[in-house]
Motif scaffolding. Structure first.
Motif, PDB file in Angstrom:
ATOM      1  N   UNK A  69      36.623  37.993  41.789  1.00  0.00           N
ATOM      2  CA  UNK A  69      37.251  38.609  40.567  1.00  0.00           C
ATOM      3  C   UNK A  69      38.585  38.752  40.678  1.00  0.00           C
ATOM      4  N   UNK A  70      39.184  39.107  41.874  1.00  0.00           N
ATOM      5  CA  UNK A  70      40.671  39.581  41.684  1.00  0.00           C
ATOM      6  C   UNK A  70      41.425  38.178  41.532  1.00  0.00           C
ATOM      7  N   UNK A  71      41.144  36.949  42.029  1.00  0.00           N
ATOM      8  CA  UNK A  71      41.890  35.738  41.711  1.00  0.00           C
ATOM      9  C   UNK A  71      41.688  35.274  40.263  1.00  0.00           C
ATOM     10  N   UNK A  72      40.503  35.473  39.888  1.00  0.00           N
ATOM     11  CA  UNK A  72      39.999  34.956  38.402  1.00  0.00           C
ATOM     12  C   UNK A  72      40.896  35.969  37.534  1.00  0.00           C
ATOM     13  N   UNK A  73      41.102  37.404  37.728  1.00  0.00           N
ATOM     14  CA  UNK A  73      41.520  38.043  36.577  1.00  0.00           C
ATOM     15  C   UNK A  73      43.114  37.885  36.671  1.00  0.00           C
ATOM     16  N   UNK A  74      43.531  37.717  37.938  1.00  0.00           N
ATOM     17  CA  UNK A  74      45.104  37.278  38.004  1.00  0.00           C
ATOM     18  C   UNK A  74      45.399  36.007  37.561  1.00  0.00           C
ATOM     19  N   UNK A  75      44.603  34.962  37.468  1.00  0.00           N
ATOM     20  CA  UNK A  75      44.793  33.898  36.740  1.00  0.00           C
ATOM     21  C   UNK A  75      44.875  34.226  35.200  1.00  0.00           C
ATOM     22  N   UNK A  76      44.066  35.084  34.698  1.00  0.00           N
ATOM     23  CA  UNK A  76      44.159  35.363  33.285  1.00  0.00           C
ATOM     24  C   UNK A  76      45.297  35.926  32.944  1.00  0.00           C
ATOM     25  N   UNK A  77      45.511  37.056  33.871  1.00  0.00           N
ATOM     26  CA  UNK A  77      46.962  37.791  33.518  1.00  0.00           C
ATOM     27  C   UNK A  77      48.143  37.036  33.358  1.00  0.00           C
TER      28      UNK A  77
ATOM     29  N   UNK B 224      55.606  35.915  42.651  1.00  0.00           N
ATOM     30  CA  UNK B 224      55.908  37.439  43.487  1.00  0.00           C
ATOM     31  C   UNK B 224      54.967  38.309  42.654  1.00  0.00           C
ATOM     32  N   UNK B 225      55.065  38.689  41.279  1.00  0.00           N
ATOM     33  CA  UNK B 225      54.308  39.359  40.850  1.00  0.00           C
ATOM     34  C   UNK B 225      52.839  39.282  40.855  1.00  0.00           C
ATOM     35  N   UNK B 226      52.477  37.987  40.963  1.00  0.00           N
ATOM     36  CA  UNK B 226      50.916  37.765  41.036  1.00  0.00           C
ATOM     37  C   UNK B 226      50.484  38.131  42.409  1.00  0.00           C
ATOM     38  N   UNK B 227      51.294  38.027  43.162  1.00  0.00           N
ATOM     39  CA  UNK B 227      50.864  38.347  44.720  1.00  0.00           C
ATOM     40  C   UNK B 227      50.858  39.832  44.661  1.00  0.00           C
ATOM     41  N   UNK B 228      51.666  40.584  43.837  1.00  0.00           N
ATOM     42  CA  UNK B 228      51.433  42.138  43.638  1.00  0.00           C
ATOM     43  C   UNK B 228      50.126  42.340  42.922  1.00  0.00           C
ATOM     44  N   UNK B 229      49.863  41.615  42.052  1.00  0.00           N
ATOM     45  CA  UNK B 229      48.738  41.899  41.084  1.00  0.00           C
ATOM     46  C   UNK B 229      47.318  41.877  42.057  1.00  0.00           C
TER      47      UNK B 229
END
Length: 336
Positions: free
Chosen positions: A116-124, A236-241
């Motif tokens: 869920x964390x990885x999938x939602x980060x990709x969408x964001x 960088x921001x994705x790693x924080x998300x």
């Protein structure tokens, strides 16, 4: 790390700097012990999530079988034995009330949190990059429209809207997929703001102007000239998300609108454990510790990625290392 910090003038929003090459990036990342430790823990968690069926089979248990003989029904369902019923057959004990195996539910629960964390980060990232590029490269009307939309998304009470959306969707819709979409669709505003700020800075540089004079269209410039330079701040921001999204999934499951039983989830376990924290503290500690370790590891890795991709931070790291090395050499010379 806030959005304002990433887009502030001192952070390179108006003076973009080139990102390091892949080899240089990995060298800088390995030089940071905290980030390396975080990456090692994340790799182990991913391995556990992938091998969850194998691990549960090795233990000889599954996530759904009830073991009524392992709980004390007279005491309300408290597990028999010490530390939640830990034994050779149940490595982390059993769940109060039901007797379901905790080890199997913990390792399967890691799948929900990570996916869920990885999938939602990709969408964001996809929505944020597209919106930020369109705002930075578009005319004034489009820029104002998309910027106000981004501000609206950032000002939304995300948790309230997420609970409302999760509650109205039919139960037949896969809950992990729904969690990805809800968290992703409500959380792209920060990425869009960062990408817009970087795009406005980059499009005034000489190589972008040369590409425009050479006849390249807007989206060709975006694809070939801007996106490579945007990779560093976006990564960088994705790693924080990622750790933020893990907490969001756990929070929604804790509130009862996330993953539904019998699918295991760490947040769902914490929600059930609120009535058992005195009788069986192990049931509370196990998912809580796993969440803490996962979020901490992603946070350390995210900070390491930011430092490795930022030449200014990397130069400060080199200066500090060199100064430490100089002091060490002075002490060795004095001792001799």
């Amino acid at each position: 790390m806030t959005i304002e910090a990433l887009t502030a003038p001192g952070a390179g929003a108006d003076t973009p700097v080139p990102a390091p090459g892949a080899r240089q990036f990995w060298r800088r990342l390995r030089a940071q012990r905290a980030a390396a430790a975080g990456a090692a823990v994340i790799a182990l968690l991913v391995l556990v999530a992938v091998a969850a069926p194998l691990l549960a089979a090795v233990e000889g248990q599954d996530t759904t079988t009830y073991h009524a003989d392992l709980v004390n029904s007279a005491a309300g369902g408290v597990p028999l034995g010490s530390f939640g019923g830990i034994s050779a057959h149940h490595w982390l004990g059993v769940e109060p009330g039901t007797g379901r195996d905790m080890f199997a539910r913990i390792v399967y629960g890691s799948r929900i949190s990570l996916v869920v964390a990885l999938g939602s980060t990709v969408v964001q990232v996809l929505i944020g990059v597209g919106t930020g590029l369109a705002a930075g490269l578009g005319n004034r009307f489009l820029d104002n429209l998309l910027s106000r939309t981004t501000d609206f998304m950032l000002a939304l009470p995300t948790l309230v809207f997420a609970i409302a959306l999760m509650a109205v969707v039919p139960d037949g819709f896969p809950r992990p997929v729904l969690l990805m979409l809800v968290i992703g669709l409500l959380g792209w505003g920060g990425t869009a703001r960062i990408v817009r700020a970087q795009t406005l800075s980059l499009k005034s540089l000489d190589y972008v102007a040369a590409a425009r004079l050479g006849g390249s269209g807007t989206w060709r410039i975006a694809r070939r000239e801007l996106l490579p330079s945007l990779a560093a701040p976006v990564i960088t921001y994705a790693a924080i998300l990622l750790p933020t999204n893990i907490v969001s999934e756990a929070g929604l499951s804790f509130l009862g609108v996330g993953v539904r039983p019998p699918t295991p989830s760490w947040g769902q376990m914490l929600s059930s454990a609120t009535t058992w924290y005195e009788a069986d503290p192990t049931y509370v500690l196990l998912p809580a510790v796993m969440l803490f370790i996962t979020v901490l590891s992603f946070t350390l890795l995210g900070d390491g990625v930011r430092t490795a991709l930022d030449p200014r931070a990397a130069s400060r790291l080199r200066v500090g290392t060199g100064r430490k090395g100089g002091h060490q050499r002075e002490r060795e010379a004095a001792a001799s």
